[in-house]
Design a protein around this motif. Structure first.
Motif, PDB file in Angstrom:
ATOM      1  N   UNK A  62      23.406  34.172 -16.357  1.00  0.00           N
ATOM      2  CA  UNK A  62      22.939  32.975 -17.050  1.00  0.00           C
ATOM      3  C   UNK A  62      21.432  32.768 -17.034  1.00  0.00           C
ATOM      4  N   UNK A  63      20.694  33.471 -16.179  1.00  0.00           N
ATOM      5  CA  UNK A  63      19.238  33.500 -16.270  1.00  0.00           C
ATOM      6  C   UNK A  63      18.791  34.698 -17.097  1.00  0.00           C
ATOM      7  N   UNK A  64      19.354  35.853 -16.794  1.00  0.00           N
ATOM      8  CA  UNK A  64      18.874  37.089 -17.409  1.00  0.00           C
ATOM      9  C   UNK A  64      19.189  37.177 -18.898  1.00  0.00           C
ATOM     10  N   UNK A  65      20.374  36.750 -19.309  1.00  0.00           N
ATOM     11  CA  UNK A  65      20.736  36.836 -20.726  1.00  0.00           C
ATOM     12  C   UNK A  65      19.801  36.019 -21.614  1.00  0.00           C
ATOM     13  N   UNK A  94      28.471  32.219 -22.748  1.00  0.00           N
ATOM     14  CA  UNK A  94      27.217  32.913 -23.017  1.00  0.00           C
ATOM     15  C   UNK A  94      26.447  32.385 -24.218  1.00  0.00           C
ATOM     16  N   UNK A  95      26.810  31.211 -24.711  1.00  0.00           N
ATOM     17  CA  UNK A  95      26.051  30.541 -25.760  1.00  0.00           C
ATOM     18  C   UNK A  95      25.937  29.075 -25.366  1.00  0.00           C
ATOM     19  N   UNK A  96      24.827  28.438 -25.735  1.00  0.00           N
ATOM     20  CA  UNK A  96      24.577  27.070 -25.283  1.00  0.00           C
ATOM     21  C   UNK A  96      24.868  26.105 -26.421  1.00  0.00           C
ATOM     22  N   UNK A  97      26.126  25.702 -26.486  1.00  0.00           N
ATOM     23  CA  UNK A  97      26.605  24.796 -27.519  1.00  0.00           C
ATOM     24  C   UNK A  97      27.724  23.962 -26.930  1.00  0.00           C
ATOM     25  N   UNK A 127      24.157  30.837 -19.750  1.00  0.00           N
ATOM     26  CA  UNK A 127      24.319  29.413 -19.960  1.00  0.00           C
ATOM     27  C   UNK A 127      23.015  28.632 -19.894  1.00  0.00           C
ATOM     28  N   UNK A 128      21.917  29.304 -19.469  1.00  0.00           N
ATOM     29  CA  UNK A 128      20.619  28.622 -19.360  1.00  0.00           C
ATOM     30  C   UNK A 128      19.854  28.706 -20.673  1.00  0.00           C
ATOM     31  N   UNK A 129      20.542  28.436 -21.775  1.00  0.00           N
ATOM     32  CA  UNK A 129      19.911  28.555 -23.084  1.00  0.00           C
ATOM     33  C   UNK A 129      18.792  27.568 -23.298  1.00  0.00           C
ATOM     34  N   UNK A 130      18.949  26.353 -22.794  1.00  0.00           N
ATOM     35  CA  UNK A 130      17.892  25.359 -22.939  1.00  0.00           C
ATOM     36  C   UNK A 130      16.628  25.769 -22.208  1.00  0.00           C
ATOM     37  N   UNK A 164       9.548  19.186  -5.698  1.00  0.00           N
ATOM     38  CA  UNK A 164       8.886  17.880  -5.546  1.00  0.00           C
ATOM     39  C   UNK A 164       7.936  17.887  -4.349  1.00  0.00           C
ATOM     40  N   UNK A 165       8.364  18.507  -3.256  1.00  0.00           N
ATOM     41  CA  UNK A 165       7.504  18.558  -2.067  1.00  0.00           C
ATOM     42  C   UNK A 165       6.192  19.283  -2.341  1.00  0.00           C
ATOM     43  N   UNK A 166       6.234  20.197  -3.302  1.00  0.00           N
ATOM     44  CA  UNK A 166       5.026  20.941  -3.673  1.00  0.00           C
ATOM     45  C   UNK A 166       4.321  20.335  -4.885  1.00  0.00           C
ATOM     46  N   UNK A 167       4.681  19.108  -5.232  1.00  0.00           N
ATOM     47  CA  UNK A 167       3.936  18.353  -6.222  1.00  0.00           C
ATOM     48  C   UNK A 167       4.250  18.636  -7.668  1.00  0.00           C
ATOM     49  N   UNK A 168       5.267  19.441  -7.957  1.00  0.00           N
ATOM     50  CA  UNK A 168       5.601  19.743  -9.346  1.00  0.00           C
ATOM     51  C   UNK A 168       5.989  18.473 -10.098  1.00  0.00           C
ATOM     52  N   UNK A 169       5.686  18.440 -11.388  1.00  0.00           N
ATOM     53  CA  UNK A 169       6.052  17.315 -12.247  1.00  0.00           C
ATOM     54  C   UNK A 169       7.390  17.649 -12.905  1.00  0.00           C
ATOM     55  N   UNK A 170       8.445  17.020 -12.427  1.00  0.00           N
ATOM     56  CA  UNK A 170       9.797  17.247 -12.945  1.00  0.00           C
ATOM     57  C   UNK A 170       9.994  16.290 -14.123  1.00  0.00           C
ATOM     58  N   UNK A 171      10.053  16.852 -15.331  1.00  0.00           N
ATOM     59  CA  UNK A 171       9.969  15.985 -16.514  1.00  0.00           C
ATOM     60  C   UNK A 171      11.247  15.897 -17.332  1.00  0.00           C
ATOM     61  N   UNK A 172      12.227  16.805 -17.117  1.00  0.00           N
ATOM     62  CA  UNK A 172      13.428  16.738 -17.938  1.00  0.00           C
ATOM     63  C   UNK A 172      14.465  17.761 -17.520  1.00  0.00           C
ATOM     64  N   UNK A 173      15.641  17.660 -18.133  1.00  0.00           N
ATOM     65  CA  UNK A 173      16.748  18.564 -17.851  1.00  0.00           C
ATOM     66  C   UNK A 173      17.092  19.358 -19.107  1.00  0.00           C
ATOM     67  N   UNK A 174      17.258  20.665 -18.920  1.00  0.00           N
ATOM     68  CA  UNK A 174      17.556  21.546 -20.050  1.00  0.00           C
ATOM     69  C   UNK A 174      19.059  21.685 -20.258  1.00  0.00           C
ATOM     70  N   UNK A 175      19.413  21.986 -21.487  1.00  0.00           N
ATOM     71  CA  UNK A 175      20.821  22.112 -21.866  1.00  0.00           C
ATOM     72  C   UNK A 175      21.454  23.357 -21.241  1.00  0.00           C
ATOM     73  N   UNK A 176      22.749  23.265 -21.058  1.00  0.00           N
ATOM     74  CA  UNK A 176      23.546  24.364 -20.535  1.00  0.00           C
ATOM     75  C   UNK A 176      24.855  24.414 -21.294  1.00  0.00           C
TER      76      UNK A 176
END
Length: 468
Positions: free
Chosen positions: A181-184, A134-137, A157-160, A115-127
């Motif tokens: 959870x990022x790399x998979x 290891x699956x996002x359900x 877990x970062x499937x979204x 936010x301090x760098x002005x990014x537009x935070x628009x939503x939250x992804x599923x986990x």
């Protein structure tokens, strides 16, 4: 043009804003439209806030028109994984056991920096629930699907986050990785994912899993990930264990000479069984570094399988993390997770500290390994994305299909997943690049060198290309 906007990198968006060729409002409207259009197909989001996003975009547009952009990401859309505190929005961690009726009045450190760098935070992804599978359900959000084939898993877990980036919804996603959870999902969705080394990105609130976790970027290009890391690695006093800030502009230092690198290529790491197509694609990717002039050596065995060690470390963490959960809360949690929680009960300090001592020995082993090698290459997963209704790929049990990931959470080393090709069924495969502890820049430089030699960003899922 609208479809073209969707695939622009964060770096390209910044340039377009500077030239007044695009507006943050126009870009955010495109992001919101695509997120809504693709939600029924891939279910990448648990929350989208158009009103808040457009308000941020209008403020960014005004700054760009004045010639006064705010930081490195002004007007660039970014999503946040639903594990990370985000002011004004519930952080439910993918679970019905978390009460949504709370204040939610604080950003986590990485979100605050964005936010301090002005990014537009628009939503939250599923986990996956509590980022633990290891699956996002989940019962809370349903099934998240892979844009390359909605009948396949995006991983977890970062499937979204992986699905959203692959589908061209936005250029940046903030995610977490405490066991892959990022790399998979980056590998299974064909995007770039970077798990920073332990302590590089400040984290809050405190969690028993903190020594395993890293908060990091999922993007379509290495430069975008490095740009994002330049922002989120800035200091935050709430994390007393974070590394001293290095002030690094990672995105400005990606050029390096691969001829100076000694690289270990380990196709199985500790005898893991790898699908033949994945083995062939990752082996070919490792050869790219030889073509770039690096000295690449085959190393069949890097270390012992960490499965038992990770289980012992996780038992103590899990017992503590869920010790205050009521029977009513446990009743609405995934039974498989509850089973793990119950199995963790009674973990003792002695057993946990014994596991931590073994973990220290394991970390020392990897420190010694990197006295001989600047980088380590492995597959990210043993298989490509599999049918969404399966708990694991056919012929694999438990963690056996992703045996290359958690070692580097235990040792707190930086690691990345770079897309390196597709199976005959058209599913992405990733190559893992691992660096010594505290050498985040080296991993990003290696990923950038690979990207320049074997670019991947032009590959896009047909499902996502069809959305205008």
């Amino acid at each position: 043009m609208q479809n073209g906007i969707a695939w622009l990198s964060a770096t390209a968006l910044r340039d377009a804003y500077h030239r007044k060729a695009l507006s943050p409002v126009e870009v955010t409207e495109t992001v919101l439209r695509r997120a809504e259009a693709l939600q029924s197909s891939i279910n990448a989001f648990c929350l989208i806030d158009p009103q808040a996003a457009l308000a941020q975009a209008r403020a960014s547009e005004a700054r760009w028109l004045r010639g006064e952009p705010q930081g490195l990401l002004d007007g660039v859309p970014v999503s946040i994984k639903d594990i990370i505190l985000t002011k004004g929005w519930p952080t439910l961690r993918g679970s019905k056991a978390v009460d949504p009726n709370q204040a939610w009045d604080e950003d986590g450190p990485a979100v605050a920096r964005l936010r301090e760098h002005g990014a537009v935070v628009f939503g939250k992804t599923t986990t996956s629930e509590f980022a633990s599978k290891p699956a996002t359900s989940t019962a809370l959000c349903g099934i998240t699907r892979n844009p390359w084939n909605p009948e396949r898993t995006p991983g977890g877990s970062s499937g979204g986050a992986g699905a959203a980036i692959a589908a061209g919804i936005a250029p940046l996603a903030l995610a977490t990785d405490a066991g892959g959870s990022i790399r998979m999902p980056s590998s299974l969705c064909g995007v770039f994912g970077f798990k920073p080394g332990g302590g590089r990105v400040p984290m809050y609130p405190p969690t028993p899993y903190a020594s395993l976790a890293g908060f990091g970027p999922m993007t379509r290009t290495v430069t975008d990930a490095a740009l994002m890391l330049s922002v989120i690695s800035q200091p935050d006093g709430r994390d007393w264990e974070a590394l001293p800030p290095d002030g690094m502009a990672y995105h400005e230092k990606l050029q390096a000479d691969p001829r100076t690198w000694r690289i270990a290529w380990s196709p199985t790491m500790h005898g893991a069984r790898v699908d033949a197509e994945v083995a062939a694609l990752t082996a070919a990717a490792a050869k790219v570094f030889t073509q770039l002039g690096a000295k690449v050596e085959l190393v069949e065995t890097v270390c012992e399988n960490d499965k038992d060690l990770l289980g012992r470390v996780m038992r103590g963490f899990t017992d503590f993390a869920f010790s205050s959960f009521t029977p009513e809360q446990l009743a609405v949690i995934d039974p498989e997770i509850v089973q793990r929680i119950e199995a963790s009960r009674g973990a003792t300090a002695i057993s946990h500290l014994d596991a931590e001592m073994q973990r220290a020995q394991f970390a020392r082993h990897m420190n010694d390994f990197h006295q001989h090698y600047d980088l380590l290459l492995t597959p990210v997963t043993a298989v490509a994305a599999f049918p969404i209704e399966q708990r694991a790929p056919e012929g694999y049990a438990g963690r056996d299909w992703y045996p290359f990931l958690s070692s580097f959470n235990l040792t707190r080393q930086p690691a990345a997943s770079v897309p390196c090709g597709f199976t005959r069924e058209g599913m992405p495969v990733g190559l893992q690049i691992v660096g010594p502890r505290h050498h985040d820049l080296r991993v990003l430089q290696a990923a950038y060198a690979f990207e320049q030699a074997a670019p991947w960003a032009a590959h896009r899922p047909a499902l996502a290309e069809a959305i205008d």
